[in-house]
Design a protein around this motif. Structure first.
Motif, short mmCIF file in Angstrom:
data_model
loop_
_atom_site.label_atom_id
_atom_site.label_comp_id
_atom_site.label_asym_id
_atom_site.label_seq_id
_atom_site.Cartn_x
_atom_site.Cartn_y
_atom_site.Cartn_z
N ILE A 5 0.04 -11.49 4.17
CA ILE A 5 -0.75 -10.33 3.83
C ILE A 5 -0.09 -9.51 2.75
N CYS A 6 1.19 -9.82 2.38
CA CYS A 6 2.05 -8.72 1.67
C CYS A 6 1.83 -9.33 0.34
N SER A 7 2.20 -8.69 -0.74
CA SER A 7 2.36 -8.80 -2.00
C SER A 7 3.80 -9.54 -2.64
N THR A 8 4.46 -9.92 -1.66
CA THR A 8 5.76 -10.45 -2.06
C THR A 8 5.83 -11.97 -1.39
N CYS A 9 6.69 -13.10 -1.83
CA CYS A 9 7.02 -14.09 -1.33
C CYS A 9 7.70 -14.02 -0.02
N ILE A 10 7.46 -14.64 1.18
CA ILE A 10 8.18 -14.50 2.46
C ILE A 10 8.52 -16.08 2.66
N THR A 33 7.91 -21.37 3.21
CA THR A 33 8.13 -20.44 2.10
C THR A 33 6.30 -20.23 1.69
N ILE A 34 6.10 -19.16 1.87
CA ILE A 34 4.49 -18.74 1.58
C ILE A 34 4.45 -17.75 0.49
N PRO A 35 3.74 -18.26 -0.64
CA PRO A 35 3.66 -17.27 -1.72
C PRO A 35 2.94 -15.77 -1.50
N ARG A 36 2.82 -15.04 -2.20
CA ARG A 36 2.11 -13.72 -2.00
C ARG A 36 0.88 -14.00 -1.69
N ASN A 76 11.06 -15.60 12.98
CA ASN A 76 11.42 -14.90 11.82
C ASN A 76 10.96 -14.57 10.53
N GLU A 77 11.01 -13.69 9.79
CA GLU A 77 10.28 -13.45 8.59
C GLU A 77 11.21 -12.74 7.79
N GLY A 78 11.41 -13.23 6.57
CA GLY A 78 12.11 -12.45 5.48
C GLY A 78 11.76 -12.86 4.15
N GLU A 79 12.36 -12.20 3.12
CA GLU A 79 11.78 -12.17 1.80
C GLU A 79 12.41 -13.57 1.25
N CYS A 80 11.92 -14.16 0.16
CA CYS A 80 11.94 -15.34 -0.38
C CYS A 80 13.42 -15.17 -1.22
#
Length: 103
Positions: free
Chosen positions: A46-51, A73-76, A94-98
């Motif tokens: 739901i965010c505007s960044t890749c996670i 890896t999920i795109p924005r 766990n969740e983090g930035e790409c």
């Protein structure tokens, strides 16, 4: 000598005044586990960044201490259908930035 009851009362008063409202830390800021009408699960970003999301899957009949782990890896603002089928419980671990591209 000071009275131990006074010290205890003042300590409790200071603790109440300095402590704030306890708030739970949200582990999954961007990733949401969803299920469609057919019972298939997907992860939505739901965010505007890749996670990058790590998922844990427990299946019935499987040894208790041995879950399956997968990383996606999920795109924005995208979603990723999960490959798991059949009964079981899935959770986001766990969740983090790409990772950034290496130059």
């Amino acid at each position: 000598m000071t009275n131990p009851v006074k010290i205890l009362a003042l300590s409790l008063l200071a603790l109440v005044l300095w402590s704030g409202v306890a708030e739970a830390m949200q582990l999954n800021r961007c990733a949401r586990l969803m299920e469609n009408a057919a019972g298939r699960q997907a992860i939505a970003n739901i965010c505007s960044t890749c996670i990058t999301v790590k998922v844990e899957r427990h299946r019935p009949g499987q040894a208790k201490g041995i879950p399956n782990y997968r990383e996606f890896t999920i795109p924005r603002r995208g979603n990723q259908p999960l490959p798991f089928r059949g009964p079981g419980k899935t959770r986001i671990v766990n969740e983090g930035e790409c990772p950034k591209a290496v130059r």
